[in-house]
Write a protein that holds these residues in place. Structure first.
Motif, mmCIF file in Angstrom:
data_model
loop_
_atom_site.group_PDB
_atom_site.id
_atom_site.type_symbol
_atom_site.label_atom_id
_atom_site.label_comp_id
_atom_site.label_asym_id
_atom_site.label_seq_id
_atom_site.Cartn_x
_atom_site.Cartn_y
_atom_site.Cartn_z
ATOM 1 N N SER A 64 74.967 -7.246 58.350
ATOM 2 C CA SER A 64 75.627 -7.837 57.176
ATOM 3 C C SER A 64 76.013 -6.757 56.169
ATOM 4 N N ALA A 65 75.138 -5.759 56.010
ATOM 5 C CA ALA A 65 75.417 -4.690 55.046
ATOM 6 C C ALA A 65 76.664 -3.896 55.447
ATOM 7 N N LEU A 66 76.846 -3.689 56.757
ATOM 8 C CA LEU A 66 77.970 -2.871 57.236
ATOM 9 C C LEU A 66 79.218 -3.702 57.531
ATOM 10 N N HIS A 67 79.140 -4.999 57.277
ATOM 11 C CA HIS A 67 80.292 -5.871 57.518
ATOM 12 C C HIS A 67 81.476 -5.400 56.661
ATOM 13 N N PRO A 68 82.703 -5.430 57.225
ATOM 14 C CA PRO A 68 83.843 -4.850 56.486
ATOM 15 C C PRO A 68 84.160 -5.544 55.164
ATOM 16 N N GLN A 69 83.695 -6.780 54.963
ATOM 17 C CA GLN A 69 83.940 -7.441 53.675
ATOM 18 C C GLN A 69 82.774 -7.277 52.698
ATOM 19 N N THR A 70 81.799 -6.484 53.054
ATOM 20 C CA THR A 70 80.678 -6.216 52.138
ATOM 21 C C THR A 70 81.042 -5.034 51.257
ATOM 22 N N ILE A 71 81.208 -5.310 49.968
ATOM 23 C CA ILE A 71 81.820 -4.356 49.039
ATOM 24 C C ILE A 71 80.908 -4.070 47.851
ATOM 25 N N LEU A 72 80.765 -2.784 47.538
ATOM 26 C CA LEU A 72 80.208 -2.387 46.245
ATOM 27 C C LEU A 72 81.357 -2.522 45.258
ATOM 28 N N ALA A 73 81.327 -3.582 44.465
ATOM 29 C CA ALA A 73 82.500 -3.939 43.658
ATOM 30 C C ALA A 73 82.359 -3.429 42.235
ATOM 31 N N TYR A 74 83.446 -2.807 41.720
ATOM 32 C CA TYR A 74 83.495 -2.416 40.313
ATOM 33 C C TYR A 74 84.549 -3.200 39.538
ATOM 34 N N GLU A 75 85.340 -4.013 40.234
ATOM 35 C CA GLU A 75 86.321 -4.869 39.559
ATOM 36 C C GLU A 75 86.242 -6.292 40.088
ATOM 37 N N MET A 76 86.501 -7.233 39.200
ATOM 38 C CA MET A 76 86.584 -8.639 39.577
ATOM 39 C C MET A 76 87.879 -9.218 39.007
ATOM 40 N N ASN A 77 88.674 -9.849 39.833
ATOM 41 C CA ASN A 77 89.935 -10.466 39.392
ATOM 42 C C ASN A 77 90.793 -9.515 38.563
ATOM 43 N N GLY A 78 90.901 -8.271 39.030
ATOM 44 C CA GLY A 78 91.840 -7.320 38.444
ATOM 45 C C GLY A 78 91.365 -6.615 37.197
ATOM 46 N N ALA A 79 90.124 -6.798 36.799
ATOM 47 C CA ALA A 79 89.601 -6.134 35.604
ATOM 48 C C ALA A 79 88.225 -5.549 35.909
ATOM 49 N N PRO A 80 87.837 -4.493 35.161
ATOM 50 C CA PRO A 80 86.479 -3.977 35.369
ATOM 51 C C PRO A 80 85.460 -5.105 35.195
ATOM 52 N N LEU A 81 84.372 -5.050 35.919
ATOM 53 C CA LEU A 81 83.332 -6.078 35.811
ATOM 54 C C LEU A 81 82.859 -6.206 34.370
#
Ligand SMILES: Nc1nc2c(c(=O)[nH]1)N[C@H]1C(S)=C(S)[C@@H](COP(=O)(O)O)O[C@H]1N2
Ligand SMILES: [Mo]
Length: 268
Positions: A202-219
């Motif tokens: 699950s960790a290496l799944h291609p849709q598993t993302i360390l995300a810094y933006e949500m809906n086009g803006a910084p978190l």
């Protein structure tokens, strides 16, 4: 960005959520149990009783069935549905464990404990931004019964682990189930008020993302600035906000909600 608190970390809330989760867990085990038994021609098969490992035969079947289901969902090419970006909305801010304390995103660094006892490493947000940026529009599904389509941007956890040789002993690219690859990933908020454990597939799944933006803006802080996990093959509980530490390990990590009665795997 709307940032209204909808859940307060108090014991009433805890008790209510645990009650609901237990109910759902019981339901899903009932369904799993029925399906497991159906494959063996019904209840007469219960008479087979115990075998060598001390787990009763029907129970063992359910365990195997759950494993097989997980492998199917995570097999190569199985993706969570992607949605048009127009469908994305801001989800409610849900769950504030680990977000309570005073926090200055500018002094934040991501701590990483690589696999196999290599020295700990630190990363800035710029380090992460220097890796290939990916965008994904997927559904965030909360176990409480709501869901929202959200656009995430960030870096694949798999790319991050591969680039900095974090998940294998010899720097080779990580392979779930591979001999030299860590079996689990632990993620914790700074101070560990909230923490999740992930299996490596699950960790290496291609849709598993360390995300810094949500809906086009910084978190925003409520949604987990400066860095959170987006993992659409899991329920919302695994989508940890404000990641402070990532550890690659063979020890199955603790998990906040698993320790409160919910399923450790929490996959969809
Ligand atoms: N640090 C932290 N992350 C967390 C939680 C939390 O309480 N603390 N709650 C989880 C749950 S139950 C859900 S549904 C999602 C909600 O994400 P959102 O607040 O961005 O909608 O965050 C997850 N990540
Ligand atoms: Mo949730």
């Amino acid at each position: 960005m709307n940032d209204h608190p909808t859940s307060t970390p108090n014991s009433n809330h805890d008790a209510a959520v645990v009650g609901e989760m237990n109910l759902r867990l019981r339901r899903s085990l009932m369904v799993g149990g029925a399906a497991g038994l159906a494959g063996f021609g019904g209840l007469s098969w219960l008479g087979l009783g115990q075998s060598g490992d001390g787990i009763s035969a029907p129970r063992r079947t359910v365990l195997r069935w759950n494993e097989a289901l997980a492998r199917n969902l995570l097999g190569t090419g199985r993706l969570a549905p992607e949605h048009p970006v127009q469908a994305a909305k801001d989800p409610r801010v849900n769950g504030r464990f680990g977000l309570e304390n005073d926090f200055d995103p500018r002094s934040w660094k991501l701590q990483v404990e690589p696999y196999g006892g290599q020295a700990a490493k630190e990363f800035t947000l710029d380090d992460l931004r220097s890796l290939p940026r990916v965008e994904s529009v997927t559904e965030l599904k909360c176990i409480e019964g709501w869901s929202e389509v959200v656009q995430w941007a960030g870096v694949r956890l798999a790319d991050f682990a591969t680039k900095f040789s974090l998940a294998t002993l010899d720097g080779s690219p990580p392979q779930p189930g591979g001999k030299r690859t860590a079996q689990y990933v632990a993620l914790e908020t700074p101070g560990r008020s909230y923490y999740v454990g992930l299996d490596m597939a699950s960790a290496l799944h291609p849709q598993t993302i360390l995300a810094y933006e949500m809906n086009g803006a910084p978190l925003s802080l409520g949604h987990g600035a400066p860095l959170r996990l987006a993992i659409p093959v899991k329920y919302g509980i695994k989508n940890i906000k404000r990641i402070g530490l990532i550890r690659f390990t063979d020890q199955r990590p603790g998990d906040y909600w698993a320790e409160r009665g919910y399923d450790w795997y929490a996959g969809l």
